[in-house]
Design a protein around this motif. Structure first.
Motif, mmCIF file in Angstrom:
data_model
loop_
_atom_site.group_PDB
_atom_site.id
_atom_site.type_symbol
_atom_site.label_atom_id
_atom_site.label_comp_id
_atom_site.label_asym_id
_atom_site.label_seq_id
_atom_site.Cartn_x
_atom_site.Cartn_y
_atom_site.Cartn_z
ATOM 1 N N LYS A 21 59.873 10.193 157.300
ATOM 2 C CA LYS A 21 59.610 11.606 157.568
ATOM 3 C C LYS A 21 60.588 12.134 158.626
ATOM 4 O O LYS A 21 61.058 11.379 159.482
ATOM 5 C CB LYS A 21 58.186 11.805 158.093
ATOM 6 C CG LYS A 21 57.108 11.580 157.058
ATOM 7 C CD LYS A 21 55.750 11.979 157.569
ATOM 8 C CE LYS A 21 55.228 11.050 158.623
ATOM 9 N NZ LYS A 21 53.809 11.247 158.946
ATOM 10 N N THR A 30 57.004 19.211 158.750
ATOM 11 C CA THR A 30 57.370 17.822 158.476
ATOM 12 C C THR A 30 57.866 17.739 157.046
ATOM 13 O O THR A 30 57.204 18.251 156.133
ATOM 14 C CB THR A 30 56.150 16.895 158.646
ATOM 15 O OG1 THR A 30 55.629 17.052 159.967
ATOM 16 C CG2 THR A 30 56.531 15.435 158.426
ATOM 17 N N PRO A 40 59.512 15.063 153.989
ATOM 18 C CA PRO A 40 59.773 13.665 153.644
ATOM 19 C C PRO A 40 61.269 13.422 153.481
ATOM 20 O O PRO A 40 62.032 14.364 153.221
ATOM 21 C CB PRO A 40 59.054 13.503 152.298
ATOM 22 C CG PRO A 40 59.077 14.864 151.697
ATOM 23 C CD PRO A 40 59.004 15.845 152.840
ATOM 24 N N GLU A 59 60.685 15.397 161.410
ATOM 25 C CA GLU A 59 59.908 16.491 162.023
ATOM 26 C C GLU A 59 60.861 17.593 162.454
ATOM 27 O O GLU A 59 61.918 17.313 163.049
ATOM 28 C CB GLU A 59 59.167 15.987 163.269
ATOM 29 C CG GLU A 59 58.308 14.756 163.059
ATOM 30 C CD GLU A 59 57.002 15.088 162.362
ATOM 31 O OE1 GLU A 59 56.620 16.278 162.342
ATOM 32 O OE2 GLU A 59 56.383 14.151 161.827
#
Lengths: 145, 120
Positions: free
Chosen positions: A65, A12, A14, A67
């Motif tokens: 975020k 993950t 940011p 992924e």
């Protein structure tokens, strides 16, 4: 790697400047492990960069975020070993069928020079799938060894 | 983590300049190149060579800024060349069609010869 072992890594990042470069480190690691050629690894890295900055710039993802899933696998009797990367955001989504294909001649005549990301991804990767809706976007990109 | 781009400018001729980049050409990197390029254009240079030997990664935002530089050069009757691109960066430039309007060379010397009009 003597045979094709499946391997999967999740990450993950940011929504922040240059975090797409952190994602490319996983591509290098897995690509080298599966003995993918250097130029192909670099092409996957470029595609991952483009998918990440698309999410950063356009998704307006509320959790800030993105992924990523990096997957090494193999098609039995098919095109063999591959490196697949999913880039997923929880933003507002878009309609991929309404994307305009950019052209350099038009870009040189207009103030709009951007919008190349999906074209670059589709040109550098072997298979690309875009799933997008009101709950976000997932770009699945696959490159064969 | 920082991939800040560095640009070194060399001006071998009165109207020819070489910009050697070192680092990631993204939005900030592209703007750094543009700042140098536009200063050169303002001082009479209209033939630019971008030597990307030390740039291993670019993104489409950075390239869109390179397209802006190309547009301004063409408007002034100038030329843009690139050299020492990685295979992936060269392929990306081909995908985007940049190679239709700017020339790509493997080394600086033939690029400079083309910019000077010594070769076609």
């Amino acid at each position: 790697m003597s045979s094709v072992e499946r391997r999967e890594v999740h990450m993950t990042i940011p929504v922040a400047p240059e975090m797409e470069i952190a994602a490319t480190a996983q591509v290098s690691a897995l690509g080298e492990w599966m003995e993918m050629g250097r130029d192909k690894i670099d092409e996957v890295k470029m595609a991952v960069v483009e998918a990440c900055i698309n999410a950063f710039e356009h998704s307006a993802t509320p959790d800030r975020k993105v992924e990523l899933a990096f997957r090494v696998g193999a098609e039995e009797g098919g095109r063999g070993a591959y490196l697949e990367v999913d880039v997923t955001d929880a933003g507002h989504g878009f309609d991929p069928t309404r994307l305009k294909t950019p052209e350099i001649a038009a870009a040189l005549r207009s103030s709009r020079k951007r919008g190349w990301g999906i074209k670059i991804i589709e040109s550098l990767m072997d298979d690309v799938r875009i799933e997008s809706g009101e709950h976000g976007t997932r770009i699945v990109m696959r490159k064969y060894r | 983590m920082s991939e800040t781009l560095k640009v070194v400018v060399d001006r071998p001729d009165v109207n020819v300049a070489v910009l050697r980049t070192d680092g990631y050409i993204n939005n900030t990197g592209g703007e750094e190149i543009a700042k140098e390029a536009y200063a050169l254009l303002g001082s009479g240079v209209n033939r630019l060579l971008l030597d990307l030997e030390k740039t291993k990664i670019v993104n489409s935002i950075g390239i869109s800024i390179l397209i802006e530089i190309l547009e301004k050069l063409l408007d002034q009757g100038g030329k843009l060349a690139f050299c020492r691109l990685t295979p992936t960066i060269e392929k990306t430039f081909q995908i985007m069609g940049l190679a239709q309007y700017a020339r790509i060379f493997s080394a600086p010397e033939p690029a400079l010869a083309w910019l000077r009009g010594e070769t076609e």
